[in-house]
Design a protein around this motif. Structure first.
Motif, PDB file in Angstrom:
ATOM      1  N   GLY A  86      39.131  39.908  45.007  1.00  0.00           N
ATOM      2  CA  GLY A  86      40.202  39.810  44.008  1.00  0.00           C
ATOM      3  C   GLY A  86      41.299  40.838  44.216  1.00  0.00           C
ATOM      4  N   ALA A 140      43.468  37.104  39.824  1.00  0.00           N
ATOM      5  CA  ALA A 140      42.531  37.349  40.924  1.00  0.00           C
ATOM      6  C   ALA A 140      41.636  38.570  40.678  1.00  0.00           C
ATOM      7  CB  ALA A 140      43.296  37.485  42.238  1.00  0.00           C
ATOM      8  N   VAL A 182      38.847  32.765  43.739  1.00  0.00           N
ATOM      9  CA  VAL A 182      39.778  33.805  44.210  1.00  0.00           C
ATOM     10  C   VAL A 182      40.572  33.309  45.411  1.00  0.00           C
ATOM     11  CG1 VAL A 182      39.899  36.103  45.234  1.00  0.00           C
ATOM     12  CG2 VAL A 182      38.406  35.697  43.283  1.00  0.00           C
TER      13      VAL A 182
END
Length: 276
Positions: free
Chosen positions: A233, A189, A87
């Motif tokens: 994320g 993400a 991430v």
């Protein structure tokens, strides 16, 4: 004579004993006074010392507060290096592309009014070649479109318009280059965060199965680790989405400027041809 000496000796003994008793009494009095003064001094300083102790004691008990970067570092480590690292890589790559695009688009912005005035003066003074030289010395997609239009000037206004439209699409593609990667990281993400959450929950249930008992501490720690990847994320997606929207608005502004300037260039060339 012996009686007189005896009386004198008795008088001296009484006098010495009286003076000694008076000296001892005065010494005792001075000792009592000193003791009283010291007691008063202790009472006078006792209260401030206690107040200072009460003020200082809580300060010594307070633990040092953690900085923002320390908190972020701890949460990153708790979330697990595997998915949190991926991430973080999405954030770094997305920001790198976004910053490069911002610099490129700011350099691509052109003062179209000044450019049109310079081209008009060059056409009046030196013809199409002078106008093309002015456009070549100006950076930005608008000046590049002007060069392509001026190169087709001898073939007629229709060819100029077609050339401007065709090369305008090319310049628009250059402006939007790299935007697809930012959009990819925005979508990737949160997906990686959710995947880390699911894997963390699976690991938490495996730990419960191995322990044979549902411990609140065990479940809480596993769920915390799982949810941290989702939070990471989402934060990355929000940051990149802000940059993406700014870039889209910047591209739209430059494209509108290109279209307006192209129409003005065609009008200028028509005017120049009629004035011959």
């Amino acid at each position: 004579m012996k009686k007189l000496l005896t009386l004198l000796m008795l008088a001296g003994v009484f006098t010495f004993s009286a003076s000694a008793q008076g000296f001892s009494d005065s010494e005792a009095d001075s000792t009592e006074v000193a003791a009283a003064d010291s007691a008063q001094a202790e009472e006078a300083y006792e209260e401030p010392v206690e107040e200072i102790a009460e003020i200082v004691a809580p300060v010594e008990e307070e633990a040092p507060s953690k900085g923002f970067h320390q908190v972020v570092k701890e949460q990153f480590i708790d979330g697990g290096p595997t998915f949190m690292g991926i991430v973080l890589a999405c954030l770094i790559l997305g920001l790198a592309i976004a910053i490069e695009r911002i610099i490129h688009l700011n350099m691509a912005s052109t003062n179209t009014k000044k450019l049109l005035a310079d081209v008009e003066d060059a056409l009046s003074a030196g013809g199409p070649d002078a106008a093309k030289e002015v456009c070549r010395n100006t950076r930005g997609p608008v000046a590049s479109i002007f060069v392509q239009g001026l190169m087709r000037m001898s073939e007629g206004i229709e060819m100029v318009e077609k050339s401007i439209i065709a090369y305008g699409s090319v310049e628009m593609g250059k402006l939007e280059r790299g935007m697809i990667w930012i959009s990819l990281f925005i979508s990737l993400a949160p997906m990686l965060g959710f995947m880390g959450t699911v894997i963390g929950m699976i690991e938490a249930f495996d730990a419960i199965a191995e322990a044979g008992d549902v411990s609140p501490a065990l479940v809480a720690s596993g769920i915390k680790v799982a949810l941290l990847t989702t939070v990471g994320g989402l934060i990355v997606a929000v940051i990149l989405q802000l940059f993406y929207n700014y870039l889209v608005s910047k591209v739209d502004s430059i494209v509108n400027s290109m279209e307006d300037a192209s129409i003005s260039l065609v009008d200028l060339l028509v005017k120049h041809n009629l004035s011959k």
